[in-house]
Write a protein that holds these residues in place. Structure first.
Motif, PDB file in Angstrom:
ATOM      1  N   GLY A 141     -89.033 -11.388 -78.734  1.00 19.49           N
ATOM      2  CA  GLY A 141     -88.520 -12.644 -78.207  1.00 19.49           C
ATOM      3  C   GLY A 141     -87.929 -13.569 -79.255  1.00 19.49           C
ATOM      4  O   GLY A 141     -86.826 -14.124 -79.052  1.00 19.49           O
ATOM      5  N   PRO A 142     -88.600 -13.763 -80.393  1.00 18.09           N
ATOM      6  CA  PRO A 142     -88.062 -14.685 -81.401  1.00 18.09           C
ATOM      7  C   PRO A 142     -86.785 -14.201 -82.089  1.00 18.09           C
ATOM      8  O   PRO A 142     -86.152 -14.978 -82.813  1.00 18.09           O
ATOM      9  CB  PRO A 142     -89.207 -14.787 -82.428  1.00 18.09           C
ATOM     10  CG  PRO A 142     -90.422 -14.324 -81.717  1.00 18.09           C
ATOM     11  CD  PRO A 142     -89.946 -13.300 -80.744  1.00 18.09           C
ATOM     12  N   THR A 143     -86.408 -12.937 -81.878  1.00 21.23           N
ATOM     13  CA  THR A 143     -85.217 -12.422 -82.561  1.00 21.23           C
ATOM     14  C   THR A 143     -83.920 -12.792 -81.847  1.00 21.23           C
ATOM     15  O   THR A 143     -82.835 -12.562 -82.385  1.00 21.23           O
ATOM     16  CB  THR A 143     -85.286 -10.883 -82.703  1.00 21.23           C
ATOM     17  OG1 THR A 143     -85.195 -10.272 -81.408  1.00 21.23           O
ATOM     18  CG2 THR A 143     -86.584 -10.455 -83.370  1.00 21.23           C
ATOM     19  N   THR A 200     -81.000 -15.262 -80.389  1.00 23.05           N
ATOM     20  CA  THR A 200     -80.433 -16.575 -80.723  1.00 23.05           C
ATOM     21  C   THR A 200     -80.189 -17.423 -79.486  1.00 23.05           C
ATOM     22  O   THR A 200     -80.216 -18.654 -79.563  1.00 23.05           O
ATOM     23  CB  THR A 200     -79.106 -16.408 -81.487  1.00 23.05           C
ATOM     24  OG1 THR A 200     -78.205 -15.622 -80.695  1.00 23.05           O
ATOM     25  CG2 THR A 200     -79.339 -15.708 -82.826  1.00 23.05           C
ATOM     26  N   ARG A 226     -84.799 -16.775 -75.511  1.00 19.56           N
ATOM     27  CA  ARG A 226     -86.025 -17.046 -76.253  1.00 19.56           C
ATOM     28  C   ARG A 226     -87.102 -17.621 -75.330  1.00 19.56           C
ATOM     29  O   ARG A 226     -88.276 -17.221 -75.383  1.00 19.56           O
ATOM     30  CB  ARG A 226     -85.738 -18.007 -77.409  1.00 19.56           C
ATOM     31  CG  ARG A 226     -84.871 -17.414 -78.508  1.00 19.56           C
ATOM     32  CD  ARG A 226     -84.414 -18.474 -79.510  1.00 19.56           C
ATOM     33  NE  ARG A 226     -85.541 -19.051 -80.238  1.00 19.56           N
ATOM     34  CZ  ARG A 226     -86.085 -18.521 -81.337  1.00 19.56           C
ATOM     35  NH1 ARG A 226     -85.601 -17.379 -81.814  1.00 19.56           N
ATOM     36  NH2 ARG A 226     -87.083 -19.110 -81.949  1.00 19.56           N
ATOM     37  N   GLN A 227     -86.702 -18.551 -74.478  1.00 18.92           N
ATOM     38  CA  GLN A 227     -87.662 -19.160 -73.570  1.00 18.92           C
ATOM     39  C   GLN A 227     -88.129 -18.167 -72.492  1.00 18.92           C
ATOM     40  O   GLN A 227     -89.307 -18.165 -72.110  1.00 18.92           O
ATOM     41  CB  GLN A 227     -87.054 -20.396 -72.913  1.00 18.92           C
ATOM     42  CG  GLN A 227     -86.858 -21.565 -73.865  1.00 18.92           C
ATOM     43  CD  GLN A 227     -86.300 -22.784 -73.161  1.00 18.92           C
ATOM     44  OE1 GLN A 227     -86.602 -23.028 -72.003  1.00 18.92           O
ATOM     45  NE2 GLN A 227     -85.475 -23.547 -73.870  1.00 18.92           N
ATOM     46  N   TYR A 233     -88.407 -14.871 -72.720  1.00 17.21           N
ATOM     47  CA  TYR A 233     -89.393 -13.955 -73.303  1.00 17.21           C
ATOM     48  C   TYR A 233     -90.732 -14.657 -73.510  1.00 17.21           C
ATOM     49  O   TYR A 233     -91.797 -14.062 -73.295  1.00 17.21           O
ATOM     50  CB  TYR A 233     -88.874 -13.377 -74.628  1.00 17.21           C
ATOM     51  CG  TYR A 233     -88.028 -12.141 -74.446  1.00 17.21           C
ATOM     52  CD1 TYR A 233     -88.600 -10.877 -74.415  1.00 17.21           C
ATOM     53  CD2 TYR A 233     -86.644 -12.224 -74.294  1.00 17.21           C
ATOM     54  CE1 TYR A 233     -87.827  -9.728 -74.238  1.00 17.21           C
ATOM     55  CE2 TYR A 233     -85.858 -11.097 -74.115  1.00 17.21           C
ATOM     56  CZ  TYR A 233     -86.458  -9.854 -74.096  1.00 17.21           C
ATOM     57  OH  TYR A 233     -85.691  -8.715 -73.906  1.00 17.21           O
TER      58      TYR A 233
END
Length: 398
Positions: free
Chosen positions: A212-214, A216, A221-222, A224
């Motif tokens: 998830g943090p990968t 952009t 991101r939210q 995940y």
């Protein structure tokens, strides 16, 4: 012919060897292989990951088992490596995610239909509808970021329509703990089913937390982050189905039997001959592990493994489309939630869950944002029926 767990001894541990070339062999094809080959690779990576995770936890709690666990754990680490490295490098993380959700839906649907305990079968159906909605939300994100049809990955085996809306899946932790089976009276398949599904869900949670943090894209991101939270809820639900009074060694014996069962299931359905060979090899390896642990069980606990294991393996996990079953469950049970250990209508939800959900969604729900305006229309004869079922489901969760 069913496999006899007590007669089939498999490959001895001293013959279970690997090389680096062996571990990093040719992958399956994202385009040319059947989507259920991906499903099987994902499932078995999760089953092996669970085995390694359990083994480390057990070793930290049991001095007597540390060395036997270390011996088998190393082999299972390599088995997981070989399986995980069969994923193709041209399959991006979001495509892998679609595969994860398809695995969760179709494997859980198979388990739910073969589970003899009505309460546990209900738990599987309940979680399945939530994973079903996750596939829809990630499909919307896939369209948003790539403009591609998600059936590029799922091959139309699984409907892509809303399930129980992710935004209303968030529950207080105490409303995700279920009643466990009773180890002395539960059917062997009940124990194997619980281990299979918790293995799959734990892997999903870990993957989403890592991948998830990968991204952009802020919505990705939210999304995940939101669905990873539901997967943690699912792990809590499914692991609570296992009897906590089973001994460490009894649980280890069940883990090994479950690996045998799942490799046997994969072997039964696999269409890719190169990967079928892997399932056969690891089935034989796991039979060796199982008999090693059987001996420990007899020596250290003075118990007969037949108290825990079936003579023959149950019917395999069915790696096929469960579209009609999923649609029926969606129609009948999409309006359910949970309160304590019981499944209830949304009108009966606990105050603690309502407060918990309201706070989490107070600044919006990523799953709603990601899918705003999205409606996938299959270009097949199923289009009209799938849209009707999706419309009914959406109406039930409003």
């Amino acid at each position: 012919m069913a496999l006899d767990l007590f007669k089939e001894k498999g490959v001895p541990l001293d013959r279970q060897v690997f090389t680096w070339k062996d571990l990093t062999r040719r992958t399956f094809s994202k385009m040319d292989d059947d989507a259920f080959t991906r499903v099987r690779v994902i499932l078995m990576n999760g089953v092996e990951s669970e085995s390694v995770r359990f083994s480390h936890s057990c070793a930290r709690m049991n001095r007597q088992l540390r060395e036997p666990l270390a011996i088998i754990r190393r082999v299972e680490h390599f088995q997981q490596t070989l399986i995980n490295w069969m994923n193709p490098p041209n399959q991006n993380p979001l495509e892998t995610t679609l595969g994860f959700e398809q695995t969760a839906i179709e494997v859980t649907a198979s388990v739910a239909q073969h589970e003899p305990d009505p309460y546990l079968a209900q738990a599987y159906r309940f979680g399945m509808l939530e994973d079903f909605d996750h596939l829809y939300r990630y499909s919307a994100l896939y369209d948003r970021l790539t403009g591609r049809d998600p059936n590029y990955i799922t091959q139309s085996y699984t409907d892509i329509i809303p399930g129980r809306h992710t935004a209303i899946e968030h529950r207080h932790p105490l409303d995700d703990v279920r009643r466990s089976y009773e180890a002395r009276t539960a059917e062997p398949i009940t124990k194997l089913n619980a281990l299979t599904i918790v293995s799959a869900e734990n892997q999903v949670h870990t993957y989403y937390m890592n991948i998830g943090p990968t991204f952009t894209d802020p919505v990705a991101r939210q999304l995940y982050a939101e669905i990873a939270a539901i997967e943690e809820q699912h792990v809590t639900q499914y692991e609570s189905l296992c009897d906590p009074d089973e001994s460490w060694l009894e649980k280890w014996l069940l883990h090994e039997a479950n690996e045998v069962y799942n490799y046997y299931s994969c072997l039964h359905y696999e269409s890719n001959p190169r990967i079928k060979e892997v399932w056969q090899r690891f089935l034989d390896y796991e039979l060796g592990h199982l008999h090693y642990v059987m001996q420990l069980f007899q020596q250290l606990e003075g118990r007969d493994p037949a108290e825990v294991l079936p003579q023959e393996l149950p019917e395999p996990v069915a790696f096929t489309s469960h579209r009609e079953f999923v649609r029926k469950v969606l129609n009948d049970e999409v309006g359910l939630s949970a309160k304590g250990t019981e499944f209830v209508s949304r009108a009966e939800e606990s105050e603690r869950t309502l407060r918990y959900r309201q706070q989490l969604n107070s600044e919006g729900s990523p799953s709603s944002i990601a899918s705003a305006g999205y409606r996938w229309r299959p270009g097949t004869e199923l289009a009209e029926e799938a849209e009707r079922v999706g419309t009914l489901a959406e109406g039930r969760i409003q």
